[in-house]
Design an enzyme around this catalytic site. Structure first.
Site, mmCIF file in Angstrom:
data_model
loop_
_atom_site.group_PDB
_atom_site.id
_atom_site.type_symbol
_atom_site.label_atom_id
_atom_site.label_comp_id
_atom_site.label_asym_id
_atom_site.label_seq_id
_atom_site.Cartn_x
_atom_site.Cartn_y
_atom_site.Cartn_z
ATOM 1 N N ASP A 186 13.820 59.682 50.950
ATOM 2 C CA ASP A 186 13.520 61.377 51.001
ATOM 3 C C ASP A 186 14.353 61.694 50.091
ATOM 4 O O ASP A 186 15.502 61.402 50.543
ATOM 5 C CB ASP A 186 13.878 61.676 52.478
ATOM 6 C CG ASP A 186 13.115 63.067 52.547
ATOM 7 O OD1 ASP A 186 13.256 64.214 51.631
ATOM 8 O OD2 ASP A 186 12.618 63.449 53.796
ATOM 9 N N SER B 183 8.857 68.292 52.082
ATOM 10 C CA SER B 183 9.151 67.319 52.418
ATOM 11 C C SER B 183 7.613 67.632 53.304
ATOM 12 O O SER B 183 6.661 66.120 53.528
ATOM 13 C CB SER B 183 9.911 66.199 53.627
ATOM 14 O OG SER B 183 11.571 66.042 52.859
ATOM 15 N N GLU C 161 10.059 55.432 55.500
ATOM 16 C CA GLU C 161 11.561 56.551 54.577
ATOM 17 C C GLU C 161 12.855 55.952 55.411
ATOM 18 O O GLU C 161 13.453 56.117 56.195
ATOM 19 C CB GLU C 161 10.652 57.798 55.616
ATOM 20 C CG GLU C 161 11.415 58.762 55.038
ATOM 21 C CD GLU C 161 10.985 60.499 55.838
ATOM 22 O OE1 GLU C 161 12.130 61.156 55.715
ATOM 23 O OE2 GLU C 161 11.427 59.818 57.318
ATOM 24 N N HIS D 148 9.383 63.244 62.770
ATOM 25 C CA HIS D 148 9.198 64.780 60.998
ATOM 26 C C HIS D 148 8.461 63.971 60.270
ATOM 27 O O HIS D 148 7.070 63.660 59.853
ATOM 28 C CB HIS D 148 10.957 63.836 61.080
ATOM 29 C CG HIS D 148 11.652 65.331 60.210
ATOM 30 N ND1 HIS D 148 11.826 64.740 58.770
ATOM 31 C CD2 HIS D 148 12.139 66.117 60.815
ATOM 32 C CE1 HIS D 148 13.048 66.186 58.618
ATOM 33 N NE2 HIS D 148 13.260 66.747 59.689
ATOM 34 N N ASP E 244 17.997 62.641 51.969
ATOM 35 C CA ASP E 244 18.001 64.094 52.620
ATOM 36 C C ASP E 244 19.101 64.653 52.793
ATOM 37 O O ASP E 244 19.541 66.024 52.587
ATOM 38 C CB ASP E 244 16.120 64.488 52.584
ATOM 39 C CG ASP E 244 15.869 66.305 52.821
ATOM 40 O OD1 ASP E 244 16.046 66.646 51.369
ATOM 41 O OD2 ASP E 244 16.309 66.499 54.063
ATOM 42 N N SER F 165 7.854 64.100 56.800
ATOM 43 C CA SER F 165 7.507 62.631 55.897
ATOM 44 C C SER F 165 6.746 61.351 56.410
ATOM 45 O O SER F 165 5.393 61.517 56.295
ATOM 46 C CB SER F 165 8.329 62.110 55.528
ATOM 47 O OG SER F 165 10.096 63.280 55.101
HETATM 48 ZN ZN LIG Z 1 14.907 68.220 52.794
#
Ligand SMILES: [Zn+2]
Ligand SMILES: *[C@@H]1O[C@H](CO)[C@@H](O)[C@H](O)[C@H]1NC(C)=O
Ligand SMILES: *[C@@H]1O[C@H](CO)[C@@H](O)[C@H](O)[C@H]1NC(C)=O
Ligand SMILES: *[C@@H]1O[C@H](CO)[C@@H](O)[C@H](O)[C@H]1NC(C)=O
Ligand SMILES: *[C@@H]1O[C@H](CO)[C@@H](O)[C@H](O)[C@H]1NC(C)=O
Ligand SMILES: *[C@@H]1O[C@H](CO)[C@@H](O)[C@H](O)[C@H]1NC(C)=O
Length: 547
Positions: A78, A128, A348, A191, A353, A193
């Protein structure tokens, strides 16, 4: 002779010193200058020619793998921008006392690389959520929506629940081919993703019914991600779900394994509902000991929720409680690989990120190294003849890697140059925006003198040129790396949403199904036919000859 002996002792001492250096965090250790031998070699013409010729030979000798991918693993870093990859490889090498610039992350050895364009239907710079729809479902949608097409606007739950607007993910295609499926993340499993694997949401914030209500919407009309994971079509068939997020699954009033209150308003305990709804052997676990103790051969379904919300950064994780991304990846593969039809796994690395959003470049790079280790584990556990591994990012970030630092300079530290305007030092890494702004600039516009600051502290926030509460994503392309069957498709300048189409083609599932049966399958069938004809005719000839 005496001189020679002293020389030997000197070299021996050097070797001893080098080997005795244990792992230390970059903040507490003094990175040494780049090792001398490689720096001397780099001055020679022959070094570069040999290096290039060897790499070229590798390319020429590599044969294309056009077999069917039994297994597909998608690794999503991410916010893993190309700058993050470049800085990450340098940090990796420097931590190993090698020349960082020539170091490589695991996936940089993959034979194929392409560029992925990340914009969404309504935004130049993506989040995302809409990107998950693209790289998992093969369709681009609107910012902050998941698993739905561009006809669904933010918060329009009616449209999101309408099947005509829903986008199925490659996990669904794999399930239809009777493959096992799973997801691993170090954020919450609800979340953005990971939610792209199994959900259809008009807003990525709809992680639980509580969060739907918090956004001002009706949970009866906007089914939340946790509920979709446990009871909807694709989610309930997932064999492996590993990450954080107990709060989203437990009712308010119930404490989770860690003593944190659940947040659900509907009074449902979705963790026990998940376990009870499974016909095979299902297990829910909450810490690393339980993960390691799992009897993988006798587990068909595994849900591991290792934190109330997102799991911790590597630098803060309690290793006695929280598994690493590598450990979760290993566990997932052990369960999924038992299926004769193969599997699809989504992994992930979510904290590259979150660290960037805080301008904490050191943590983002350490998370990148963790991500790379998980990929190495997957490579070690699978056969590249039958397993396609794709590594990519959803979007970029605003971190830049700049200035003219000397080779081997600590990537996390001050540049070897100073600003030629204010004559103050600056760090090699910096951001376009973010919360660090006020820590670096005066109201008068003067820059903080970094020579008095420990920039190697892991909490240090690198300078950003304008203020924002959290640093934003970046809009330029991200890289896609591939290894295994049909990896050579993953080259060129690509729209992000072609990624699942190519993975499906390689695996002969979903949309790839009709295309993958011809012409390659047909041409190999033709080879078989011709061989059979040749064998029969030679048999007949032999028979005639013998008469
Ligand atoms: Zn982000
Ligand atoms: C858009 O969504 C609505 C339902 O919300 C549906 O009736 C309509 O057909 C969709 N339009 C397109 C072009 O798919
Ligand atoms: C998947 O398994 C079911 C039940 O065993 C079977 O009916 C179906 O044909 C299989 N589908 C594929 C694509 O193999
Ligand atoms: C859980 O319930 C308590 C009261 O029982 C309340 O104070 C708290 O805000 C609730 N938490 C959530 C997330 O709804
Ligand atoms: C699990 O099964 C595999 C394949 O049948 C076998 O090689 C392995 O030893 C088993 N592991 C355990 C812990 O029983
Ligand atoms: C702000 O400016 C003053 C001089 O006016 C300087 O002494 C101080 O270090 C500056 N602070 C920052 C954060 O730049």
């Amino acid at each position: 002779m005496k001189g020679f002996l002293i020389f030997i002792f000197y070299i021996g001492g050097l070797v001893f010193l080098v080997n005795c250096q244990g792992f230390q965090e970059p903040s507490t250790r003094l990175l040494k200058p780049a090792p001398l031998p490689i720096r001397l070699k780099m001055k020679k013409t022959s070094f570069w020619i040999d290096d290039a010729q060897q790499a070229l030979r590798g390319k020429i000798e590599r044969s294309l793998n056009e077999g069917k991918a039994k297994n597909v693993i998608l690794f999503l870093g991410d916010g893993l921008s190309i700058e993050t990859i470049a800085a990450g490889r340098i940090l990796k090498g420097q931590l190993e006392d090698r020349l960082g610039e020539r170091s490589k992350l695991t996936f940089e050895n993959f034979p194929a690389v392409g560029l992925s364009k990340t914009y969404c239907v309504d935004k130049q710079v993506a989040d995302s959520a809409c990107t998950a729809t693209a790289y998992l479902g093969g369709v681009k949608g609107n910012y902050r929506t998941i698993g739905v097409n561009g006809n669904v606007s933010l918060n329009d739950c009616g449209s999101a629940m309408n099947p005509v607007n829903q986008v199925e993910s490659i996990a669904s295609w794999a399930q239809k081919a009777n493959k096992s499926t799973g997801l691993v993340t170090n954020t919450a499993v609800t979340h953005a993703s990971p939610a792209g694997v199994y959900s259809h949401l008009a807003n990525r914030e709809f992680e639980s019914d509580y969060k739907v209500k918090l956004e001002g919407y009706n949970p009866a009309k906007c089914v939340d991600a946790a509920m979709q994971l446990v009871h909807h079509d694709v989610g309930k068939k997932l064999n492996v779900v590993l990450g954080g997020g107990t709060k989203r699954f437990l009712p308010n009033g119930t404490l989770d394994f860690y003593g944190n209150a659940g947040e659900r308003l509907d009074g449902r305990n979705l963790i026990s509902e998940w376990r009870q709804s499974k016909t095979g052997l299902a297990k829910s676990i909450f810490n690393v000991q339980q993960l390691i103790a799992t009897d993988y051969n006798n587990t068909d379904y595994l849900m591991g929720l290792f934190a109330p919300e997102a799991m911790n950064f590597k630098t803060e994780a309690d290793v006695v409680k929280e598994p690493s991304l590598e450990q979760m990846t290993e566990a997932a593969i052990k369960i999924l690989r038992k299926n004769q039809n193969g599997f699809f796994l989504f992994v992930e690395g979510g904290h590259i990120d979150t660290a960037h959003h805080e301008n904490m470049a050191q943590k983002a790079l350490i998370e990148t190294l963790e991500f790379s280790k998980a990929i190495q584990k997957a490579l070690d556990m699978t056969n590249s003849e039958e397993t396609l591994i794709v590594v990519t990012a959803d979007h970029s970030h605003t971190m830049t890697f700049s200035g003219y630092s000397s080779i081997g300079n600590n990537i996390l530290g001050l540049n070897t140059e100073k600003s030629d305007v204010d004559n103050l030092p600056y760090t090699t890494l910096s951001y376009a925006n973010g919360p660090s702004y006020y820590k670096h600039f005066n109201w008068t516009g003067e820059r903080l003198d970094l020579k008095n600051v420990n920039v190697l502290d892991k909490e240090f926030q690198y300078v950003s040129t304008f203020p924002s509460k959290t640093e934003t994503h970046g809009g330029e392309d991200v890289a896609v790396y591939a290894n295994g069957p049909w990896s050579h498709l993953f080259t060129g300048s690509l729209e992000q949403n072609i990624i699942p189409h190519m993975m499906a083609y390689a695996s002969c599932i979903g949309d790839g199904l009709t295309m993958c049966q011809n012409p390659k399958a047909r041409s190999s069938a033709a080879v078989v036919q011709i061989s059979v004809i040749l064998i029969i005719s030679s048999l007949i000839l032999t028979l005639f000859k013998n008469q």
